[in-house]
Design a protein around this motif. Sequence first.
Motif, PDB file in Angstrom:
ATOM      1  N   ARG A  36     -13.180  33.789   9.164  1.00  0.00           N
ATOM      2  CA  ARG A  36     -12.107  32.840   8.797  1.00  0.00           C
ATOM      3  C   ARG A  36     -10.800  33.535   8.413  1.00  0.00           C
ATOM      4  O   ARG A  36      -9.752  32.918   8.462  1.00  0.00           O
ATOM      5  CB  ARG A  36     -12.561  31.966   7.625  1.00  0.00           C
ATOM      6  CG  ARG A  36     -13.709  31.056   7.941  1.00  0.00           C
ATOM      7  CD  ARG A  36     -13.244  29.822   8.615  1.00  0.00           C
ATOM      8  NE  ARG A  36     -14.369  28.942   8.913  1.00  0.00           N
ATOM      9  CZ  ARG A  36     -14.331  27.968   9.766  1.00  0.00           C
ATOM     10  NH1 ARG A  36     -13.216  27.713  10.434  1.00  0.00           N
ATOM     11  NH2 ARG A  36     -15.374  27.231   9.994  1.00  0.00           N
ATOM     12  N   GLN A  37     -10.865  34.793   8.052  1.00  0.00           N
ATOM     13  CA  GLN A  37      -9.653  35.488   7.640  1.00  0.00           C
ATOM     14  C   GLN A  37      -8.897  35.960   8.878  1.00  0.00           C
ATOM     15  O   GLN A  37      -9.501  36.398   9.837  1.00  0.00           O
ATOM     16  CB  GLN A  37      -9.986  36.741   6.788  1.00  0.00           C
ATOM     17  CG  GLN A  37     -10.746  36.427   5.521  1.00  0.00           C
ATOM     18  CD  GLN A  37     -12.230  36.162   5.772  1.00  0.00           C
ATOM     19  OE1 GLN A  37     -12.802  36.560   6.764  1.00  0.00           O
ATOM     20  NE2 GLN A  37     -12.859  35.456   4.840  1.00  0.00           N
ATOM     21  N   LYS A  38      -7.576  35.844   8.810  1.00  0.00           N
ATOM     22  CA  LYS A  38      -6.751  36.349   9.924  1.00  0.00           C
ATOM     23  C   LYS A  38      -6.859  37.862   9.952  1.00  0.00           C
ATOM     24  O   LYS A  38      -6.936  38.510   8.930  1.00  0.00           O
ATOM     25  CB  LYS A  38      -5.297  35.940   9.740  1.00  0.00           C
ATOM     26  CG  LYS A  38      -5.083  34.476  10.008  1.00  0.00           C
ATOM     27  CD  LYS A  38      -3.687  34.261  10.518  1.00  0.00           C
ATOM     28  CE  LYS A  38      -3.510  32.770  10.705  1.00  0.00           C
ATOM     29  NZ  LYS A  38      -3.182  32.400  12.037  1.00  0.00           N
ATOM     30  N   ARG A  83     -15.074  33.301  16.376  1.00  0.00           N
ATOM     31  CA  ARG A  83     -13.952  33.654  15.503  1.00  0.00           C
ATOM     32  C   ARG A  83     -13.819  35.172  15.385  1.00  0.00           C
ATOM     33  O   ARG A  83     -12.715  35.721  15.445  1.00  0.00           O
ATOM     34  CB  ARG A  83     -14.130  33.031  14.111  1.00  0.00           C
ATOM     35  CG  ARG A  83     -13.886  31.548  14.064  1.00  0.00           C
ATOM     36  CD  ARG A  83     -13.822  31.014  12.642  1.00  0.00           C
ATOM     37  NE  ARG A  83     -15.036  31.163  11.875  1.00  0.00           N
ATOM     38  CZ  ARG A  83     -16.058  30.302  11.884  1.00  0.00           C
ATOM     39  NH1 ARG A  83     -15.996  29.198  12.631  1.00  0.00           N
ATOM     40  NH2 ARG A  83     -17.117  30.505  11.138  1.00  0.00           N
ATOM     41  N   PRO A 100      -9.203  32.829  13.762  1.00  0.00           N
ATOM     42  CA  PRO A 100      -9.955  32.010  12.815  1.00  0.00           C
ATOM     43  C   PRO A 100      -9.957  30.512  13.122  1.00  0.00           C
ATOM     44  O   PRO A 100     -10.680  29.757  12.483  1.00  0.00           O
ATOM     45  CB  PRO A 100      -9.259  32.290  11.474  1.00  0.00           C
ATOM     46  CG  PRO A 100      -7.870  32.669  11.846  1.00  0.00           C
ATOM     47  CD  PRO A 100      -7.978  33.375  13.172  1.00  0.00           C
TER      48      PRO A 100
END
Length: 191
Positions: A188-190, A95, A101
Amino acid sequence: MSDAVSRFPVTELEELPDDLRARVGVIAEKSGFTPNIFRALGHRPAELRAFLDYHDALMEREDGLTKAERELVVVATSGANHCTYCVVAHGAILRIRAKDPELSDRVAANPWQVELDERGRAIVDLALALARDSAQFGEADLAAAREAGLTEDEVWDVGAITALFAMSNRLAHLTALRPNPEFFAMGRQKR
């Protein structure tokens, strides 16, 4: 449900021999935690050294596959082998390196349906051919990878990474290795 990291003894960072404490310490400092794989393999220092040496020889190369492509191989292989630890840990790294993500979850869940460019598809297909039924692996698999533009070194890297993580996946199964909770949220964050 047990919260044990492994079925076997684990070794904390400060208990490792000096050379391994320094080597794993760099990883722990960078990530903010000691990945459980090092704690689980730490009670057998010679094996941890060998694992790290081969891992680094394959995963830290500067030429050929990108670092994200190398992690793509690990996630596809580990998904095919149903290895929770490696899917979670290397999914986090994928990721981050791919700046995507969602990619690692899609590859781990259904690598045949995930949308990839031609090169990515060739990398995943080659890894899966070797991971899923290595006895049937052959010239057709290699030809497809070459046709998609992978060089001989890149084909070797896909195969060697797949092989290393087949071993790693099986060690994780043997030990019932649990992923560190920190891995689940990483990347996980864009971006």
